[in-house]
Motif scaffolding. Structure first.
Motif, PDB file in Angstrom:
ATOM      1  N   GLU A  39       0.763  -1.043   0.000  1.00  0.00           N
ATOM      2  CA  GLU A  39      -0.234   0.110  -0.005  1.00  0.00           C
ATOM      3  C   GLU A  39       0.918   1.283  -0.194  1.00  0.00           C
ATOM      4  OE1 GLU A  39      -2.058  -3.032   2.815  1.00  0.00           O
ATOM      5  OE2 GLU A  39      -0.237  -2.409   2.460  1.00  0.00           O
ATOM      6  N   CYS A  52      -2.498   0.304  -3.902  1.00  0.00           N
ATOM      7  CA  CYS A  52      -2.043  -1.138  -3.651  1.00  0.00           C
ATOM      8  C   CYS A  52      -1.690  -1.588  -4.881  1.00  0.00           C
ATOM      9  CB  CYS A  52      -3.199  -1.715  -2.857  1.00  0.00           C
ATOM     10  SG  CYS A  52      -2.968  -3.412  -2.569  1.00  0.00           S
ATOM     11  N   MET A  78     -10.822  -7.871  -4.386  1.00  0.00           N
ATOM     12  CA  MET A  78      -9.994  -6.912  -3.645  1.00  0.00           C
ATOM     13  C   MET A  78     -10.794  -6.035  -2.761  1.00  0.00           C
ATOM     14  SD  MET A  78      -7.038  -8.027  -4.722  1.00  0.00           S
ATOM     15  CE  MET A  78      -5.846  -6.708  -3.952  1.00  0.00           C
ATOM     16  N   TRP A 109     -10.316  -2.939   0.803  1.00  0.00           N
ATOM     17  CA  TRP A 109      -9.615  -2.253   1.719  1.00  0.00           C
ATOM     18  C   TRP A 109     -10.479  -2.278   2.901  1.00  0.00           C
ATOM     19  CZ3 TRP A 109      -5.346   0.369   0.932  1.00  0.00           C
ATOM     20  CH2 TRP A 109      -4.882   0.678  -0.478  1.00  0.00           C
ATOM     21  N   ILE A 136     -13.809   3.036  -4.690  1.00  0.00           N
ATOM     22  CA  ILE A 136     -12.714   1.639  -4.974  1.00  0.00           C
ATOM     23  C   ILE A 136     -12.650   1.717  -6.399  1.00  0.00           C
ATOM     24  CG2 ILE A 136     -14.241  -0.074  -4.667  1.00  0.00           C
ATOM     25  CD1 ILE A 136     -12.093  -1.534  -3.333  1.00  0.00           C
ATOM     26  N   LYS A 159     -10.065  -0.371  -9.466  1.00  0.00           N
ATOM     27  CA  LYS A 159      -8.639  -1.045  -9.842  1.00  0.00           C
ATOM     28  C   LYS A 159      -8.267  -0.852 -11.322  1.00  0.00           C
ATOM     29  CE  LYS A 159     -11.337  -5.453 -10.743  1.00  0.00           C
ATOM     30  NZ  LYS A 159     -11.401  -6.843 -10.577  1.00  0.00           N
ATOM     31  N   CYS A 182      -5.090  -3.041   2.364  1.00  0.00           N
ATOM     32  CA  CYS A 182      -5.632  -3.780   1.171  1.00  0.00           C
ATOM     33  C   CYS A 182      -5.456  -5.382   1.271  1.00  0.00           C
ATOM     34  CB  CYS A 182      -4.966  -3.371  -0.115  1.00  0.00           C
ATOM     35  SG  CYS A 182      -3.377  -3.665  -0.536  1.00  0.00           S
TER      36      CYS A 182
END
Length: 124
Positions: A6, A22, A34, A36, A69, A71, A95
């Motif tokens: 992270e 992360c 995934m 947090w 969030i 990714k 994470c």
């Protein structure tokens, strides 16, 4: 060797913003859900936000509308955009990854077995 690292934590004034990152090695984000999590001193660990392989998301009620969030599978990087930060958001943020997962329906920690070392967020 799977590793989550992270970054992006720091100190910010209330109402400010931070973006946590992360980055994973030895793990493909396309194969995992995934999430947090955070833990403040003297408090239990709390799920903050999660994202599934299919892009589904789930947020804790305390952060809905303020945190996002996301990714980047190509970069194997997970993000948490935190806006309108409050003093109660201050914590160590971690994470985590859950393999063989497609959809997230909550932010519970069940099944998350790969964890990073955390990044500290301070809000004053």
């Amino acid at each position: 060797h799977v590793q989550l690292v992270e970054s992006g934590g720091g100190s910010v004034q209330a109402a400010g913003s931070l973006r946590l990152s992360c980055t994973a090695s030895g793990l493909s984000f396309s194969r995992a859900c995934m999430a947090w999590f955070r833990q403040a001193p003297g408090k239990e660990r709390e799920g903050v936000a999660a994202i599934g392989r299919d892009g589904s998301t789930s947020y804790a009620d305390s952060v809905k509308g303020r945190f996002t969030i996301s990714k980047d599978n190509a970069k194997n990087t997970l993000y948490l955009q935190m806006n309108s930060l409050k003093p109660e958001d201050a914590a160590m943020y971690y994470c985590a990854a859950k393999l063989f997962c497609t959809v997230v329906l909550s932010t519970t920690a069940q099944g998350y077995n790969i964890w990073g070392q955390g990044t500290q967020v301070t809000v004053s």
